[in-house]
Design a protein around this motif. Sequence first.
Motif, PDB file in Angstrom:
ATOM      1  N   PRO A   1       0.759  -1.177  -0.062  1.00  0.00           N
ATOM      2  CA  PRO A   1      -0.028   0.080   0.175  1.00  0.00           C
ATOM      3  C   PRO A   1       0.870   1.288  -0.103  1.00  0.00           C
ATOM      4  CG  PRO A   1      -0.039  -1.029   2.267  1.00  0.00           C
ATOM      5  CD  PRO A   1       0.468  -2.066   1.468  1.00  0.00           C
ATOM      6  N   TYR A   2       2.097   1.006   0.215  1.00  0.00           N
ATOM      7  CA  TYR A   2       3.114   2.338   0.236  1.00  0.00           C
ATOM      8  C   TYR A   2       4.483   1.534   0.279  1.00  0.00           C
ATOM      9  CZ  TYR A   2       3.267   1.431   5.318  1.00  0.00           C
ATOM     10  OH  TYR A   2       3.558   1.099   6.493  1.00  0.00           O
ATOM     11  N   GLY A   3       5.540   2.446  -0.256  1.00  0.00           N
ATOM     12  CA  GLY A   3       6.955   1.960  -0.504  1.00  0.00           C
ATOM     13  C   GLY A   3       7.441   2.057   1.186  1.00  0.00           C
TER      14      GLY A   3
ATOM     15  N   LEU B   1      11.902  11.122   7.917  1.00  0.00           N
ATOM     16  CA  LEU B   1      10.591  10.444   7.974  1.00  0.00           C
ATOM     17  C   LEU B   1      10.124   9.584   7.142  1.00  0.00           C
ATOM     18  CD1 LEU B   1       8.660  13.475   9.593  1.00  0.00           C
ATOM     19  CD2 LEU B   1       9.899  11.714  10.643  1.00  0.00           C
ATOM     20  N   HIS B   2      10.279   9.999   5.696  1.00  0.00           N
ATOM     21  CA  HIS B   2       9.888   9.028   4.529  1.00  0.00           C
ATOM     22  C   HIS B   2      11.308   8.369   3.726  1.00  0.00           C
ATOM     23  CE1 HIS B   2       5.459  10.292   4.216  1.00  0.00           C
ATOM     24  NE2 HIS B   2       5.715   9.549   5.260  1.00  0.00           N
ATOM     25  N   TYR B   3      12.065   8.082   4.710  1.00  0.00           N
ATOM     26  CA  TYR B   3      13.342   7.351   4.182  1.00  0.00           C
ATOM     27  C   TYR B   3      12.927   6.066   2.988  1.00  0.00           C
ATOM     28  CZ  TYR B   3      18.098   5.136   3.849  1.00  0.00           C
ATOM     29  OH  TYR B   3      18.968   4.500   3.449  1.00  0.00           O
TER      30      TYR B   3
ATOM     31  N   ILE C   1      11.074   0.538  10.912  1.00  0.00           N
ATOM     32  CA  ILE C   1      10.532  -0.082   9.852  1.00  0.00           C
ATOM     33  C   ILE C   1       9.104   0.306  10.067  1.00  0.00           C
ATOM     34  CG2 ILE C   1      10.359  -2.579  10.777  1.00  0.00           C
ATOM     35  CD1 ILE C   1      10.222  -3.598   7.835  1.00  0.00           C
ATOM     36  N   ASP C   2       8.958   1.050   8.900  1.00  0.00           N
ATOM     37  CA  ASP C   2       7.278   1.467   8.392  1.00  0.00           C
ATOM     38  C   ASP C   2       7.031   0.706   7.201  1.00  0.00           C
ATOM     39  OD1 ASP C   2       4.915   2.666   7.955  1.00  0.00           O
ATOM     40  OD2 ASP C   2       5.626   4.465   8.380  1.00  0.00           O
ATOM     41  N   ALA C   3       6.046  -0.385   7.473  1.00  0.00           N
ATOM     42  CA  ALA C   3       5.813  -1.248   6.214  1.00  0.00           C
ATOM     43  C   ALA C   3       4.405  -1.628   6.231  1.00  0.00           C
ATOM     44  CB  ALA C   3       6.881  -2.336   5.973  1.00  0.00           C
TER      45      ALA C   3
ATOM     46  N   CYS D   1      -2.797  -1.943   5.647  1.00  0.00           N
ATOM     47  CA  CYS D   1      -2.576  -1.819   7.010  1.00  0.00           C
ATOM     48  C   CYS D   1      -1.117  -0.893   6.807  1.00  0.00           C
ATOM     49  CB  CYS D   1      -2.218  -3.101   7.850  1.00  0.00           C
ATOM     50  SG  CYS D   1      -0.793  -4.249   7.030  1.00  0.00           S
ATOM     51  N   ASP D   2      -0.835  -0.336   7.996  1.00  0.00           N
ATOM     52  CA  ASP D   2       0.251   0.597   8.085  1.00  0.00           C
ATOM     53  C   ASP D   2       0.959   0.565   9.267  1.00  0.00           C
ATOM     54  OD1 ASP D   2       1.970   2.712   7.979  1.00  0.00           O
ATOM     55  OD2 ASP D   2       0.305   4.171   7.770  1.00  0.00           O
ATOM     56  N   ILE D   3       1.900  -0.345   9.622  1.00  0.00           N
ATOM     57  CA  ILE D   3       2.410  -0.676  10.805  1.00  0.00           C
ATOM     58  C   ILE D   3       3.985  -0.028  10.790  1.00  0.00           C
ATOM     59  CG2 ILE D   3       3.425  -2.503  12.255  1.00  0.00           C
ATOM     60  CD1 ILE D   3       1.244  -4.311  10.683  1.00  0.00           C
TER      61      ILE D   3
ATOM     62  N   GLY E   1      -1.469  10.535  13.395  1.00  0.00           N
ATOM     63  CA  GLY E   1      -2.033   9.395  12.473  1.00  0.00           C
ATOM     64  C   GLY E   1      -3.002   9.912  11.615  1.00  0.00           C
ATOM     65  N   HIS E   2      -3.804   8.971  10.989  1.00  0.00           N
ATOM     66  CA  HIS E   2      -4.553   9.531   9.967  1.00  0.00           C
ATOM     67  C   HIS E   2      -5.833   8.256   9.793  1.00  0.00           C
ATOM     68  CE1 HIS E   2      -2.186   6.334   7.872  1.00  0.00           C
ATOM     69  NE2 HIS E   2      -1.123   6.996   8.349  1.00  0.00           N
ATOM     70  N   GLY E   3      -6.827   8.364   9.017  1.00  0.00           N
ATOM     71  CA  GLY E   3      -7.644   7.391   8.691  1.00  0.00           C
ATOM     72  C   GLY E   3      -6.870   6.370   7.898  1.00  0.00           C
TER      73      GLY E   3
ATOM     74  N   VAL F   1      -3.694   4.039   2.147  1.00  0.00           N
ATOM     75  CA  VAL F   1      -3.177   4.049   3.579  1.00  0.00           C
ATOM     76  C   VAL F   1      -3.460   5.375   4.012  1.00  0.00           C
ATOM     77  CG1 VAL F   1      -0.887   4.713   2.539  1.00  0.00           C
ATOM     78  CG2 VAL F   1      -1.090   3.743   4.621  1.00  0.00           C
ATOM     79  N   HIS F   2      -3.311   6.587   3.652  1.00  0.00           N
ATOM     80  CA  HIS F   2      -3.937   7.898   4.053  1.00  0.00           C
ATOM     81  C   HIS F   2      -5.494   8.013   3.544  1.00  0.00           C
ATOM     82  CE1 HIS F   2       0.540   9.076   4.308  1.00  0.00           C
ATOM     83  NE2 HIS F   2       0.078   8.367   5.249  1.00  0.00           N
ATOM     84  N   ASP F   3      -6.233   7.522   4.130  1.00  0.00           N
ATOM     85  CA  ASP F   3      -7.612   7.656   3.712  1.00  0.00           C
ATOM     86  C   ASP F   3      -8.235   8.906   3.618  1.00  0.00           C
ATOM     87  OD1 ASP F   3      -9.718   6.101   2.720  1.00  0.00           O
ATOM     88  OD2 ASP F   3     -10.355   5.407   4.610  1.00  0.00           O
TER      89      ASP F   3
ATOM     90  N   ILE G   1      -2.234   5.235  14.852  1.00  0.00           N
ATOM     91  CA  ILE G   1      -1.744   5.932  16.088  1.00  0.00           C
ATOM     92  C   ILE G   1      -0.181   5.892  15.892  1.00  0.00           C
ATOM     93  CG2 ILE G   1      -1.430   5.968  18.690  1.00  0.00           C
ATOM     94  CD1 ILE G   1      -4.102   7.048  17.488  1.00  0.00           C
ATOM     95  N   GLU G   2       0.339   6.912  15.663  1.00  0.00           N
ATOM     96  CA  GLU G   2       1.845   6.722  15.483  1.00  0.00           C
ATOM     97  C   GLU G   2       2.804   7.840  16.048  1.00  0.00           C
ATOM     98  OE1 GLU G   2       2.668   7.332  11.149  1.00  0.00           O
ATOM     99  OE2 GLU G   2       0.498   7.617  10.787  1.00  0.00           O
ATOM    100  N   PRO G   3       2.870   7.731  17.111  1.00  0.00           N
ATOM    101  CA  PRO G   3       3.773   8.549  17.761  1.00  0.00           C
ATOM    102  C   PRO G   3       5.314   8.376  17.503  1.00  0.00           C
ATOM    103  CG  PRO G   3       3.205   7.049  19.378  1.00  0.00           C
ATOM    104  CD  PRO G   3       2.308   6.788  18.452  1.00  0.00           C
TER     105      PRO G   3
ATOM    106  N   ILE H   1       6.320   4.311  16.697  1.00  0.00           N
ATOM    107  CA  ILE H   1       5.420   2.979  16.790  1.00  0.00           C
ATOM    108  C   ILE H   1       4.151   3.330  16.099  1.00  0.00           C
ATOM    109  CG2 ILE H   1       4.471   1.498  18.422  1.00  0.00           C
ATOM    110  CD1 ILE H   1       7.844   1.726  19.058  1.00  0.00           C
ATOM    111  N   GLU H   2       3.718   2.344  15.242  1.00  0.00           N
ATOM    112  CA  GLU H   2       2.373   2.724  14.776  1.00  0.00           C
ATOM    113  C   GLU H   2       1.595   1.537  14.638  1.00  0.00           C
ATOM    114  OE1 GLU H   2       2.937   3.827  10.465  1.00  0.00           O
ATOM    115  OE2 GLU H   2       0.740   4.677  10.510  1.00  0.00           O
ATOM    116  N   ASP H   3       0.195   1.574  15.099  1.00  0.00           N
ATOM    117  CA  ASP H   3      -0.892   0.609  15.012  1.00  0.00           C
ATOM    118  C   ASP H   3      -2.082   1.240  14.344  1.00  0.00           C
ATOM    119  OD1 ASP H   3       0.782  -0.822  16.441  1.00  0.00           O
ATOM    120  OD2 ASP H   3      -0.176  -0.556  18.437  1.00  0.00           O
TER     121      ASP H   3
HETATM  122  N1  GLY Z   1       3.374   4.844   6.191  1.00  0.00           N
HETATM  123  C1  GLY Z   1       3.073   6.266   6.231  1.00  0.00           C
HETATM  124  C2  GLY Z   1       2.568   6.717   7.223  1.00  0.00           C
HETATM  125  O1  GLY Z   1       2.577   6.110   8.325  1.00  0.00           O
HETATM  126  O2  GLY Z   1       1.805   7.388   7.365  1.00  0.00           O
END
Ligand code: GLY
Length: 441
Positions: A211-213, A225-227, A243-245, A254-256, A335-337, A342-344, A380-382, A419-421
């Motif tokens: 859903p994203y690189g 941030l977007h390495y 790792i943001d994947a 999903c966005d983790i 965060g975001h929807g 992935v960014h709704d 939720i990604e602080p 950390i992102e859930d």
């Molecule tokens: N993976 C991009 C973001 O967390 O918004």
Amino acid sequence: MTSAQWPILYRQHLTTMQDRAASALARAGLDHLVVPSGTLHYQFFDDRDYPYAVNPQFKAWLPLTRNPGSWLVYTPGARPKLVYLQPRDYWHVVPKAPSGYWTTHFDIVVVRKEEEALQHLPADPSRCAILGEPQSALGDYVPGNPAAVVDYLEYHRAYKTPYEIAMMREATRRGVRGHRAAERAFRAGASEFGIHLAYCQAAGQDANDLPYGNIVALNEHGAVLHYMDRDRLPPSPVRSFLIDAGASHDGYACDITRTYSANSGDEFQALVDAVDAAQLRMCAQVRAGVDYRQLHLDAHLALAGILRDFGIVSLSPESALETGVSSAFFPHGIGHGIGLQVHDVAGFAASESGGTIDKPPGHPYLRLTRTLEPGMVVTIEPGIYFIEMLLEELRAGPHAAAVDWARVDAFRPYGGIRIEDDVVCTDGEPVNLTREGFAAG
Ligand code: GLY
Ligand code: MN
Ligand code: MN
């Protein structure tokens, strides 16, 4: 929830989509919803195509993500219709004949050439809401994306159906497999490139499906941030890993993000653990009636408290937020929807008929300002980062004395933490899809 229930959930989902479409069309005074799946895009001065990305308005109806040139038609009161392009082509793999639990709900017409779709679209294009990109235009069927229809559908897309949440659970299952493999590769000393490959192999996805690189960052790279680079050799020494994947399933994302120290006994790992504990408390705030902007501001206070506890900043959390010092270490939104994208969409939508909910002043990167309601799924990604550019600005500014620069220098080589859930808002306890996924896998 097992996959055996997906057909039932899908049927309910489709009913919701039909209801929403009928309301949206009534608002616009139109008769038909017409949605092209999209087309391939080519590189300039070249005949190479980019990975195909399906029109989100199309995949909202159908678990089809690899069918350029197809069309969905919905006329309230009638069965939805799918014009399904299955070209005769020996250069590429052509889509298989339509199959799966969704097929029984559609009138399906298979066409062999893109233009053949024309004869299966409603007779009068001026009575259609055509939602798509300009390149999808076919004869007089030119996407006009009427605002009354798009605003309504996008606003309501924030509320996921149980089917959509099931798809996101499945995407999470894949993502978790990738994350586990990535951590193993990191611990085994792999490069960023090697970790990325291990992730893709375990998730079973690459640029065509992700859903994203992937963001795969060792050491200082965690501060970008977007390495998106992927070094072919590991640094020496290896200190940290961010790792943001994500992964996708039938069009849902999903966005983790996870962060690790190479040495589980060091202070960076303690900082990671503190962010992780704070992140869990933020996830617990995902409740109906909570203003997401407040959640973002509360996150600043929590992270500023950690900066103080670790002796990095001497200000109170409230002053750190007020003076912008917390933003130097946490410079993005909480965060975001998330869902089909992935960014709704419609993160700022004030209502189903448009309007904008402003971001809090001084927080330009927040992507969601709506009040949480059951069915919404948000990330939720602080994070806490040591970003050269922002640290330089802080050091040159009026609050330089509030920072212990020796402490900053000690953490700088580790890059950063995120950390992102993905969390579902319900009418009771929030459901953390990501933590559930890690617990199960
Ligand atoms: N993976 C991009 C973001 O967390 O918004
Ligand atoms: Mn995210
Ligand atoms: Mn992410």
